[in-house]
Design a protein around this motif. Structure first.
Motif, PDB file in Angstrom:
ATOM      1  N   TYR A 141      -8.261   5.554  -7.846  1.00 23.36           N
ATOM      2  CA  TYR A 141      -9.637   5.988  -8.579  1.00 23.36           C
ATOM      3  C   TYR A 141      -9.664   7.171  -9.124  1.00 23.36           C
ATOM      4  O   TYR A 141      -9.478   8.119  -8.404  1.00 23.36           O
ATOM      5  CB  TYR A 141     -10.746   5.429  -7.668  1.00 23.36           C
ATOM      6  CG  TYR A 141     -10.645   4.066  -7.157  1.00 23.36           C
ATOM      7  CD1 TYR A 141     -10.865   2.687  -8.167  1.00 23.36           C
ATOM      8  CD2 TYR A 141     -10.043   3.483  -5.798  1.00 23.36           C
ATOM      9  CE1 TYR A 141     -10.446   1.777  -7.646  1.00 23.36           C
ATOM     10  CE2 TYR A 141     -10.175   2.476  -5.460  1.00 23.36           C
ATOM     11  CZ  TYR A 141     -10.190   1.236  -6.314  1.00 23.36           C
ATOM     12  OH  TYR A 141      -9.940  -0.085  -5.926  1.00 23.36           O
ATOM     13  N   ASN A 156     -10.433  -6.278 -13.006  1.00 25.01           N
ATOM     14  CA  ASN A 156     -10.093  -6.276 -14.517  1.00 25.01           C
ATOM     15  C   ASN A 156     -10.862  -5.201 -15.036  1.00 25.01           C
ATOM     16  O   ASN A 156     -11.825  -4.641 -14.337  1.00 25.01           O
ATOM     17  CB  ASN A 156     -10.598  -7.441 -15.101  1.00 25.01           C
ATOM     18  CG  ASN A 156      -9.760  -8.671 -14.684  1.00 25.01           C
ATOM     19  OD1 ASN A 156      -8.517  -8.673 -14.405  1.00 25.01           O
ATOM     20  ND2 ASN A 156     -10.385  -9.834 -14.666  1.00 25.01           N
ATOM     21  N   LEU A 157     -10.197  -4.565 -15.983  1.00 23.66           N
ATOM     22  CA  LEU A 157     -10.783  -3.177 -16.681  1.00 23.66           C
ATOM     23  C   LEU A 157     -11.915  -3.746 -17.763  1.00 23.66           C
ATOM     24  O   LEU A 157     -11.552  -4.358 -18.644  1.00 23.66           O
ATOM     25  CB  LEU A 157      -9.787  -2.468 -17.318  1.00 23.66           C
ATOM     26  CG  LEU A 157     -10.132  -1.230 -18.228  1.00 23.66           C
ATOM     27  CD1 LEU A 157     -10.871  -0.198 -17.119  1.00 23.66           C
ATOM     28  CD2 LEU A 157      -9.056  -0.684 -18.914  1.00 23.66           C
ATOM     29  N   ALA A 250      -8.886   5.051 -15.679  1.00 21.12           N
ATOM     30  CA  ALA A 250      -8.305   3.647 -15.921  1.00 21.12           C
ATOM     31  C   ALA A 250      -7.726   3.291 -17.054  1.00 21.12           C
ATOM     32  O   ALA A 250      -6.754   2.726 -17.162  1.00 21.12           O
ATOM     33  CB  ALA A 250      -9.168   2.703 -15.573  1.00 21.12           C
ATOM     34  N   ARG A 251      -8.475   3.977 -18.292  1.00 23.36           N
ATOM     35  CA  ARG A 251      -8.026   3.859 -19.632  1.00 23.36           C
ATOM     36  C   ARG A 251      -6.913   4.812 -19.944  1.00 23.36           C
ATOM     37  O   ARG A 251      -6.007   4.311 -20.514  1.00 23.36           O
ATOM     38  CB  ARG A 251      -9.139   3.981 -20.692  1.00 23.36           C
ATOM     39  CG  ARG A 251     -10.245   2.980 -20.667  1.00 23.36           C
ATOM     40  CD  ARG A 251     -11.259   3.459 -21.498  1.00 23.36           C
ATOM     41  NE  ARG A 251     -12.394   2.551 -21.984  1.00 23.36           N
ATOM     42  CZ  ARG A 251     -13.540   2.648 -22.501  1.00 23.36           C
ATOM     43  NH1 ARG A 251     -13.959   4.228 -22.653  1.00 23.36           N
ATOM     44  NH2 ARG A 251     -14.188   1.940 -22.533  1.00 23.36           N
ATOM     45  N   GLU A 253      -4.875   6.616 -17.871  1.00 23.28           N
ATOM     46  CA  GLU A 253      -3.441   6.293 -16.957  1.00 23.28           C
ATOM     47  C   GLU A 253      -3.645   4.898 -16.149  1.00 23.28           C
ATOM     48  O   GLU A 253      -3.729   4.960 -15.168  1.00 23.28           O
ATOM     49  CB  GLU A 253      -3.362   7.407 -15.733  1.00 23.28           C
ATOM     50  CG  GLU A 253      -3.277   8.814 -16.755  1.00 23.28           C
ATOM     51  CD  GLU A 253      -1.763   9.327 -17.113  1.00 23.28           C
ATOM     52  OE1 GLU A 253      -0.958   8.278 -16.833  1.00 23.28           O
ATOM     53  OE2 GLU A 253      -1.708  10.205 -17.601  1.00 23.28           O
ATOM     54  N   PRO A 254      -3.380   3.655 -17.065  1.00 22.41           N
ATOM     55  CA  PRO A 254      -3.609   2.611 -16.435  1.00 22.41           C
ATOM     56  C   PRO A 254      -2.616   2.355 -15.328  1.00 22.41           C
ATOM     57  O   PRO A 254      -2.712   1.113 -14.625  1.00 22.41           O
ATOM     58  CB  PRO A 254      -3.666   1.617 -17.400  1.00 22.41           C
ATOM     59  CG  PRO A 254      -2.842   2.276 -18.678  1.00 22.41           C
ATOM     60  CD  PRO A 254      -3.102   3.784 -18.481  1.00 22.41           C
ATOM     61  N   GLU A 255      -1.568   2.669 -15.440  1.00 23.00           N
ATOM     62  CA  GLU A 255      -0.297   2.510 -14.388  1.00 23.00           C
ATOM     63  C   GLU A 255      -0.928   3.202 -13.155  1.00 23.00           C
ATOM     64  O   GLU A 255      -0.221   2.947 -12.031  1.00 23.00           O
ATOM     65  CB  GLU A 255       0.965   2.959 -14.992  1.00 23.00           C
ATOM     66  CG  GLU A 255       1.225   4.420 -14.922  1.00 23.00           C
ATOM     67  CD  GLU A 255       0.530   4.958 -16.030  1.00 23.00           C
ATOM     68  OE1 GLU A 255       0.774   6.308 -16.235  1.00 23.00           O
ATOM     69  OE2 GLU A 255      -0.121   4.347 -17.042  1.00 23.00           O
ATOM     70  N   LYS A 258      -7.248   2.555 -11.602  1.00 23.98           N
ATOM     71  CA  LYS A 258      -7.773   1.210 -11.857  1.00 23.98           C
ATOM     72  C   LYS A 258      -9.335   1.298 -11.837  1.00 23.98           C
ATOM     73  O   LYS A 258      -9.907   2.512 -11.439  1.00 23.98           O
ATOM     74  CB  LYS A 258      -7.246   0.234 -10.758  1.00 23.98           C
ATOM     75  CG  LYS A 258      -6.011   0.170 -10.500  1.00 23.98           C
ATOM     76  CD  LYS A 258      -5.310  -0.272 -11.789  1.00 23.98           C
ATOM     77  CE  LYS A 258      -3.762  -0.271 -11.632  1.00 23.98           C
ATOM     78  NZ  LYS A 258      -3.036  -0.586 -12.716  1.00 23.98           N
TER      79      LYS A 258
END
Length: 636
Positions: A141, A156-157, A250-251, A253-255, A258
């Protein structure tokens, strides 16, 4: 291409602060003669020096002017070289060299001279290490500063976050303020919030909960909504900024990062005073830069903007009772009353904030729950003031009877000149209408030893009031200033030297410990409320590594981001006086910030490191997590 270029190098010499070599290249098509060379540099030439190949004509603080020997003519493609041995201190970094340069000809023309970094001769320059590791997160986070407690499960994003049905207008406005803040900081990114319901988004339900502490917030995540609870508007804003940060990471660096679907965050600040200072005297920053810095403070949940508006180099605040302060004291140049300093070249540089500018900046900060604490630096650091208003000077005092550590002669307001208090009273009258802050910062730092002792008026004052020396004169002065502030409903804030010579009444006084950490302990033990801002950790103009090529100042050593992040001011204080510590603050002194690139390189990520130290308790801090997150954070 410039017609003239100046190269400089420094060579260590045993038993002295070394030798500077200056080489002026004539790149024009004409011979060069009948000129002087002026430059500005923090590496100052001392009174006692040896110059080979030229002569020092004039020096004032960081301004130097050299003359070639009579009859010198530099042909096209040729150069003039001179050396100087006898410096006031040893340079430690490449930025300790020339910050501006120009030639002055016999007809009065000033022509700019290009220049480079200070080169190091005869010694290894070291290797600058990486300042940030790649980073690593245990919990995925992106929150900075890290919260007091967190228990989350990722899911889910959502496309966007929006206010739940029947949200009150004040919460809608708060959400709108934060989405506008995000758009200013990340104008190319998709916004985190929408005021309208969006399919695929998630609703935010706002709850006012009186049992929550001031400035605190709680976030509860479910599959269908997010509940943001707070007792006040500031806590609500901090909760919204945390949501924006979570979505941003989360947008981006989504890997790695979260967005939570379930769980809760409970958060509140560690300290009440979470500050950042900006010196606008050495370098002037337009309104847009100041408001952007305030935006960055808000994003990092800092709540104090300490605005250093005056110093020897300039007075930057419009005072309607004394227009000369801005007309004279905010201008520096070859033909101005204030000579060039710290980056000023052949063209004059000027800039001040009108009172309307100030009102806009203060209102902008207040909308983001940032308090603007203004500083006018008195009694020392007052060269610009004294040159703007000569009636403040004791005319019987010998010129150059003392000098500040920066090399300014007779630069302190005289405590025995009664007009000093009339002047400051009118300044304070205008300031309190502009700044609603609880404190007014009056400086009080670096008054030179021996100040005023050659002033007949001060000699009479010392005899009349039974005062001994400079420190007790300053205490007399500041006690009167504190009364003047109290009469105007303001408390006194100052640097740690306010305590010298007997200091001032401790009640309603806040002092900033800057010289070294031990000073903060001494102030707390003397009964002062203290903000810790030691140069060794929280001065963001200090170089970040020992290597010669690393830019920045050197008087407090060097402070890599990891040191700034790990430093614990509270750990220095005995338990008995820890309640006197109000908080911590970063300071941005701008002698070395002659470009935006240098500003961003030195201030970031250390500003965010101070922000996390101000908000997050020691046991919750994690350097590797910080390093992973701060890469996504905004710069000026």
């Amino acid at each position: 291409m410039a017609h003239y270029r100046l190269e400089t190098s420094w060579h260590p010499v045993e038993g002295s602060f070394g030798r500077l070599t200056f080489t002026l290249f004539n790149l024009s098509a004409e011979p060069l003669s009948g000129f002087s060379l002026a430059y500005t540099s923090e590496t100052r030439v001392a009174d006692e020096h040896v110059c080979n190949g030229g002569d020092l004509k004039r020096r004032l603080a960081h301004f130097h002017e050299f003359l070639p020997h009579d009859g010198l003519s530099v042909p096209p493609g040729g150069h003039w070289r001179f050396t100087v041995e006898g410096l006031t201190r040893e340079p430690k970094h490449a930025t300790a060299g020339v910050k501006s340069a120009y030639l002055t000809f016999g007809d009065g023309r000033h022509v700019a001279v290009a220049f480079g970094d200070l080169m190091l001769e005869g010694r290894d320059d070291g290797v600058a290490p990486p300042l940030l590791p790649p980073g690593r997160v245990e919990e995925p986070y992106s929150l900075l500063p890290w919260p007091l407690s967190l228990g989350l499960k990722a899911g889910n994003l959502p496309n966007v976050l929006y206010p739940a049905a029947k949200t009150q207008p004040d919460a809608i406005k708060a959400l709108c303020l934060v989405v506008e803040l995000y758009q200013r900081l990340y104008p190319a990114n998709n916004v985190p919030f929408s005021l309208s319901t969006v399919k695929g988004g998630r609703a935010i339900r706002f709850v006012t909960e009186s049992s929550i502490a001031a400035f605190a917030y709680e976030l509860r995540f479910t599959a269908h909504e997010i509940v943001l609870s707070s007792a006040d508007a500031a806590g609500r804003q901090y909760g919204l900024i945390s949501l924006a940060q979570l979505l941003h990471g989360a947008r981006a660096e989504p890997e790695i990062f979260k967005f939570p679907n379930f769980g809760a965050i409970a958060d509140q600040p560690r300290y009440d005073w979470r500050g950042c200072h900006l010196d606008v005297s050495r370098q002037f920053y337009p309104v847009a830069d100041v408001t952007r810095l305030i935006d960055i403070l808000a994003w990092n949940k800092l709540n104090i903007f300490h605005w250093h508006l005056t110093d020897d180099e300039a007075w930057r605040l419009e005072i309607k009772a004394y227009p000369a302060l801005a007309e004279i004291g905010a201008r520096r140049g070859p033909d101005e009353v204030l000579v060039p300093q710290l980056g000023d070249g052949a063209e004059p540089r000027f800039g001040h904030y009108t009172q309307d500018d100030v009102r806009r900046i203060v209102a902008h900060a207040a909308s983001l729950h940032v308090e603007v604490v203004p500083e006018i630096d008195i009694p020392g650091h007052s060269t610009a003031t004294l040159l703007s208003l000569p009636q403040l000077v004791d005319g019987q005092e010998a010129p150059d009877s003392y000098r500040s550590v920066q090399g300014y002669p007779n630069n302190a307001l005289n405590p025995a000149v009664e007009f000093t208090y009339e002047f400051l009273g009118k300044v304070f009258d205008e300031m309190v209408t502009l700044f609603p802050s609880e404190y007014l910062h009056i400086g009080g730092d670096e008054v030179a030893r021996g100040s005023w002792l050659a002033s007949p008026l001060c000699k009479a004052l010392m005899e009349r009031e039974n005062l001994a020396g400079t420190a007790e004169l300053q205490s007399y002065f500041l006690k009167r200033i504190k009364v003047m502030l109290s009469e105007r409903g303001r408390k006194l804030a100052g640097w740690n030297e306010v305590s010298h010579g007997g200091g001032v009444d401790r009640d309603g006084t806040l002092l900033m410990a800057w010289e070294k950490p031990a000073v903060g302990i001494e102030l707390a033990q003397e009964g002062y409320d203290v903000v810790m801002t030691p140069g060794q950790a929280y001065y963001l103009d200090m170089a970040q590594a020992e290597a010669w090529a690393e830019p920045g100042a050197a008087w407090a050593g060097y402070a890599p981001p990891e040191h700034t992040y790990a430093y614990e001011a509270e750990g220095e204080l005995p338990e008995a006086v820890q309640e006197k510590m109000r908080g911590i603050q970063a300071c941005i002194w701008t002698e070395n910030f002659v470009s935006r690139a240098y500003f961003n390189r030195l201030v970031f990520p250390r500003l965010a490191a101070v922000a996390e130290a101000a908000w997050t308790r020691l046991e919750r801090k994690d350097w590797n997590r910080f390093a992973a997150i701060v890469r996504m954070w905004p710069v000026l």
